[in-house]
Scaffold this motif. Structure first.
Motif, PDB file in Angstrom:
ATOM      1  N   HIS A 194      57.065  35.202  31.481  1.00 30.18           N
ATOM      2  CA  HIS A 194      56.812  36.195  32.524  1.00 30.18           C
ATOM      3  C   HIS A 194      58.063  36.702  33.390  1.00 30.18           C
ATOM      4  O   HIS A 194      58.952  35.890  33.620  1.00 30.18           O
ATOM      5  N   ASP A 214      50.865  39.893  46.051  1.00 27.99           N
ATOM      6  CA  ASP A 214      50.339  41.214  46.826  1.00 27.99           C
ATOM      7  C   ASP A 214      51.590  41.996  47.008  1.00 27.99           C
ATOM      8  O   ASP A 214      52.326  41.724  48.115  1.00 27.99           O
ATOM      9  N   GLU A 236      47.837  32.719  36.380  1.00 34.51           N
ATOM     10  CA  GLU A 236      46.819  32.572  37.312  1.00 34.51           C
ATOM     11  C   GLU A 236      47.203  32.893  38.747  1.00 34.51           C
ATOM     12  O   GLU A 236      46.431  32.562  39.988  1.00 34.51           O
ATOM     13  N   TRP A 237      48.397  33.386  39.119  1.00 34.67           N
ATOM     14  CA  TRP A 237      48.990  33.678  40.457  1.00 34.67           C
ATOM     15  C   TRP A 237      48.840  35.154  40.598  1.00 34.67           C
ATOM     16  O   TRP A 237      48.825  35.997  39.836  1.00 34.67           O
ATOM     17  N   VAL A 238      48.645  35.465  41.723  1.00 40.35           N
ATOM     18  CA  VAL A 238      48.716  36.920  42.531  1.00 40.35           C
ATOM     19  C   VAL A 238      49.626  37.046  43.363  1.00 40.35           C
ATOM     20  O   VAL A 238      50.184  36.137  44.391  1.00 40.35           O
ATOM     21  N   LYS A 246      47.980  44.525  43.642  1.00 37.27           N
ATOM     22  CA  LYS A 246      47.776  42.997  43.401  1.00 37.27           C
ATOM     23  C   LYS A 246      48.329  42.841  42.058  1.00 37.27           C
ATOM     24  O   LYS A 246      47.506  43.294  41.029  1.00 37.27           O
ATOM     25  N   SER A 301      48.677  40.075  38.861  1.00 40.63           N
ATOM     26  CA  SER A 301      48.232  38.837  38.230  1.00 40.63           C
ATOM     27  C   SER A 301      49.255  38.405  37.358  1.00 40.63           C
ATOM     28  O   SER A 301      49.561  39.072  36.493  1.00 40.63           O
ATOM     29  N   HIS A 338      55.463  44.126  35.063  1.00 42.12           N
ATOM     30  CA  HIS A 338      55.314  42.699  34.703  1.00 42.12           C
ATOM     31  C   HIS A 338      55.346  42.952  33.070  1.00 42.12           C
ATOM     32  O   HIS A 338      54.474  43.742  32.607  1.00 42.12           O
ATOM     33  N   GLN A 379      49.705  29.001  45.827  1.00 39.01           N
ATOM     34  CA  GLN A 379      48.866  28.980  44.577  1.00 39.01           C
ATOM     35  C   GLN A 379      49.427  28.187  43.366  1.00 39.01           C
ATOM     36  O   GLN A 379      48.577  27.889  42.483  1.00 39.01           O
TER      37      GLN A 379
END
Length: 190
Positions: free
Chosen positions: A132, A178, A174-176, A169, A171, A145, A57
């Motif tokens: 983050h 799981d 822009e990344w995810v 999931k 976020s 998060h 990603q």
């Protein structure tokens, strides 16, 4: 903690750690040396799976890695996030990586020292400029998060936080990630 105290702790750790068994991991924060054995298999497996999910990603030049110390001597911090997301160019150094280069840090909670991730790093990572911070807790299958660095009484803090449970999931920009792929610790984990 002053820079002189930090440098003293860092020098002590460098001299002491090579004699420690079990491939000790060293961090310095809150005016103390945090020395832990290398993480267990599921801890490492969670970090590996998160990194593996992130890599496809990420744009060219940005990497997700499970290795590298970050250091900010002026704040008395030497840390080793379990997963670092950062520009590959920031790793081109013989010294620890600047935490200001990180786009995200992920910590997998250790059964023996959860306060290091939930308290100390939560307090210090916004001061280090890490935008983050994801805490993954295989003890109970939860994640949190943290992002949006602001200030409280002149000290940088994360102003936004969202809790998750394994299976969700997440976020991060822009990344995810799981979390359904992440392992839980067994009942006898230490």
């Amino acid at each position: 903690m002053g820079r002189e105290t930090y440098e003293h702790l860092r020098a002590f750790a460098e001299r002491f750690v090579p004699s420690c068994p079990l491939s000790a991991r060293v961090e310095v924060g809150d005016g103390r040396i945090v020395l832990t054995a290398s993480p267990g298999g599921r801890h490492g497996l969670a970090a590996l799976r998160i990194g593996r999910q992130l890599r496809p990603q990420l744009p060219d030049g940005i990497v997700a890695t499970t290795s590298g110390d970050i250091e900010e001597p002026g704040l008395g911090q030497l840390r080793r996030p379990d997963v670092l997301v950062l520009p590959e160019a920031a790793m081109d150094t013989d010294d620890p990586i600047s935490p200001r280069a990180l786009l995200a840090a992920v910590e997998i909670v250790s059964p023996s020292n959860p306060e290091n991730d939930y308290e100390s790093k939560l307090r210090h990572y916004p001061q280090l400029g890490i935008p983050h911070y994801l805490i993954v807790d295989p003890r109970d299958g939860t994640c949190v998060h943290h992002w949006a660095i602001g200030a409280r009484e002149g000290t940088p803090v994360y102003e936004a936080r969202v809790p998750y449970v394994f299976g969700d999931k997440i976020s991060i920009g822009e990344w995810v990630i799981d979390t359904g792929e992440l392992p839980r610790y067994g009942p006898d984990s230490r």
